[in-house]
Design a protein around this motif. Structure first.
Motif, mmCIF file in Angstrom:
data_model
loop_
_atom_site.group_PDB
_atom_site.id
_atom_site.type_symbol
_atom_site.label_atom_id
_atom_site.label_comp_id
_atom_site.label_asym_id
_atom_site.label_seq_id
_atom_site.Cartn_x
_atom_site.Cartn_y
_atom_site.Cartn_z
ATOM 1 N N ALA A 5 0.824 -1.213 0.000
ATOM 2 C CA ALA A 5 0.000 0.000 0.000
ATOM 3 C C ALA A 5 0.860 1.266 0.000
ATOM 4 N N SER A 6 1.968 1.255 0.727
ATOM 5 C CA SER A 6 2.799 2.456 0.804
ATOM 6 C C SER A 6 3.374 2.818 -0.569
ATOM 7 N N ILE A 7 3.793 1.834 -1.334
ATOM 8 C CA ILE A 7 4.313 2.076 -2.680
ATOM 9 C C ILE A 7 3.178 2.505 -3.606
ATOM 10 N N GLN A 8 2.005 1.941 -3.434
ATOM 11 C CA GLN A 8 0.865 2.334 -4.257
ATOM 12 C C GLN A 8 0.515 3.801 -4.043
ATOM 13 N N VAL A 9 0.557 4.245 -2.797
ATOM 14 C CA VAL A 9 0.303 5.661 -2.497
ATOM 15 C C VAL A 9 1.384 6.523 -3.141
ATOM 16 N N GLN A 10 2.644 6.122 -2.988
ATOM 17 C CA GLN A 10 3.747 6.890 -3.577
ATOM 18 C C GLN A 10 3.627 6.936 -5.099
ATOM 19 N N ALA A 11 3.225 5.835 -5.716
ATOM 20 C CA ALA A 11 3.063 5.795 -7.172
ATOM 21 C C ALA A 11 1.935 6.720 -7.615
ATOM 22 N N ALA A 12 0.847 6.745 -6.858
ATOM 23 C CA ALA A 12 -0.263 7.648 -7.193
ATOM 24 C C ALA A 12 0.174 9.104 -7.087
ATOM 25 N N ILE A 13 0.925 9.430 -6.048
ATOM 26 C CA ILE A 13 1.448 10.797 -5.901
ATOM 27 C C ILE A 13 2.389 11.117 -7.050
ATOM 28 N N ALA A 14 3.217 10.153 -7.435
ATOM 29 C CA ALA A 14 4.145 10.363 -8.554
ATOM 30 C C ALA A 14 3.380 10.678 -9.839
ATOM 31 N N VAL A 15 2.310 9.944 -10.100
ATOM 32 C CA VAL A 15 1.505 10.201 -11.295
ATOM 33 C C VAL A 15 0.917 11.611 -11.245
ATOM 34 N N LEU A 16 0.395 12.011 -10.088
ATOM 35 C CA LEU A 16 -0.154 13.365 -9.948
ATOM 36 C C LEU A 16 0.908 14.430 -10.203
ATOM 37 N N MET A 17 2.116 14.201 -9.704
ATOM 38 C CA MET A 17 3.192 15.172 -9.901
ATOM 39 C C MET A 17 3.621 15.226 -11.362
ATOM 40 N N ILE A 18 3.608 14.107 -12.031
ATOM 41 C CA ILE A 18 3.950 14.093 -13.454
ATOM 42 C C ILE A 18 2.887 14.851 -14.260
ATOM 43 N N VAL A 19 1.627 14.618 -13.926
ATOM 44 C CA VAL A 19 0.542 15.362 -14.587
ATOM 45 C C VAL A 19 0.711 16.859 -14.324
ATOM 46 N N ALA A 20 1.021 17.227 -13.084
ATOM 47 C CA ALA A 20 1.239 18.639 -12.752
ATOM 48 C C ALA A 20 2.403 19.213 -13.550
ATOM 49 N N GLY A 21 3.448 18.421 -13.733
ATOM 50 C CA GLY A 21 4.591 18.871 -14.514
ATOM 51 C C GLY A 21 4.205 19.222 -15.937
ATOM 52 N N PHE A 22 3.356 18.382 -16.547
ATOM 53 C CA PHE A 22 2.881 18.690 -17.901
ATOM 54 C C PHE A 22 1.951 19.910 -17.893
ATOM 55 N N TYR A 23 1.082 19.974 -16.901
ATOM 56 C CA TYR A 23 0.131 21.086 -16.825
ATOM 57 C C TYR A 23 0.855 22.432 -16.695
ATOM 58 N N PHE A 24 1.845 22.491 -15.819
ATOM 59 C CA PHE A 24 2.570 23.745 -15.583
ATOM 60 C C PHE A 24 3.758 23.934 -16.534
ATOM 61 N N ASP A 25 4.000 22.955 -17.392
ATOM 62 C CA ASP A 25 5.086 23.032 -18.362
ATOM 63 C C ASP A 25 6.413 23.377 -17.670
ATOM 64 N N ILE A 26 6.779 22.537 -16.711
ATOM 65 C CA ILE A 26 8.000 22.791 -15.943
ATOM 66 C C ILE A 26 9.234 22.620 -16.822
ATOM 67 N N THR A 27 10.338 23.182 -16.373
ATOM 68 C CA THR A 27 11.581 23.162 -17.144
ATOM 69 C C THR A 27 12.236 21.784 -17.093
ATOM 70 N N THR A 28 13.212 21.591 -17.950
ATOM 71 C CA THR A 28 13.964 20.333 -17.973
ATOM 72 C C THR A 28 14.635 20.079 -16.624
ATOM 73 N N THR A 29 15.205 21.111 -16.044
ATOM 74 C CA THR A 29 15.845 20.965 -14.732
ATOM 75 C C THR A 29 14.815 20.582 -13.672
ATOM 76 N N GLN A 30 13.653 21.198 -13.720
ATOM 77 C CA GLN A 30 12.590 20.857 -12.771
ATOM 78 C C GLN A 30 12.120 19.423 -12.965
#
Length: 120
Positions: free
Chosen positions: A28-53
């Protein structure tokens, strides 16, 4: 015939992939972390973060997932060695969980550094 270097590396990669899948499927702990990772990746595309970010974000995601996996392995070994409650086993498990805490705090700080400016 002995396995050559490349064949051994491919086998190691296969075992590592299986271990990652087992973590994602069963912990469960990895599943939660994976879900957060997916949300952060989506946020990265939404905000068009830089390569360094992106690099920092993936470093943070990888760090948390790796340390969480190591923590799970340590807990499993500790439970196998001494299934009953024991103060030393409890200490070992708490220290391993503390490592996850450090990684998670660093990931949160990195996330704040990346995303807070987009809200100002």
């Amino acid at each position: 015939m002995k396995d050559n270097f490349i064949a051994k590396r491919l086998k190691a990669f296969k075992y590592a992939g299986r271990g990652a899948w087992m973590l994602l499927k069963n912990e469960a702990s990895i599943q939660v972390q994976a879900a957060i990772a997916v949300l952060m990746i989506v946020a990265g595309f939404y905000f068009d973060i830089t390569t360094t970010q992106w690099a920092l974000q993936f470093f943070a995601i990888g760090l948390v997932m790796a340390v969480e996996g190591a923590n799970t392995a340590i807990e499993e070994i500790a439970n196998f060695i001494h299934p009953d409650h024991h103060p030393k086993i409890g200490y070992i498990k708490d220290v391993a969980a503390g490592a996850v805490f450090f990684a998670a705090v660093i990931a949160i700080v990195i996330g704040c550094i990346i995303y807070i400016p987009y809200f100002n």
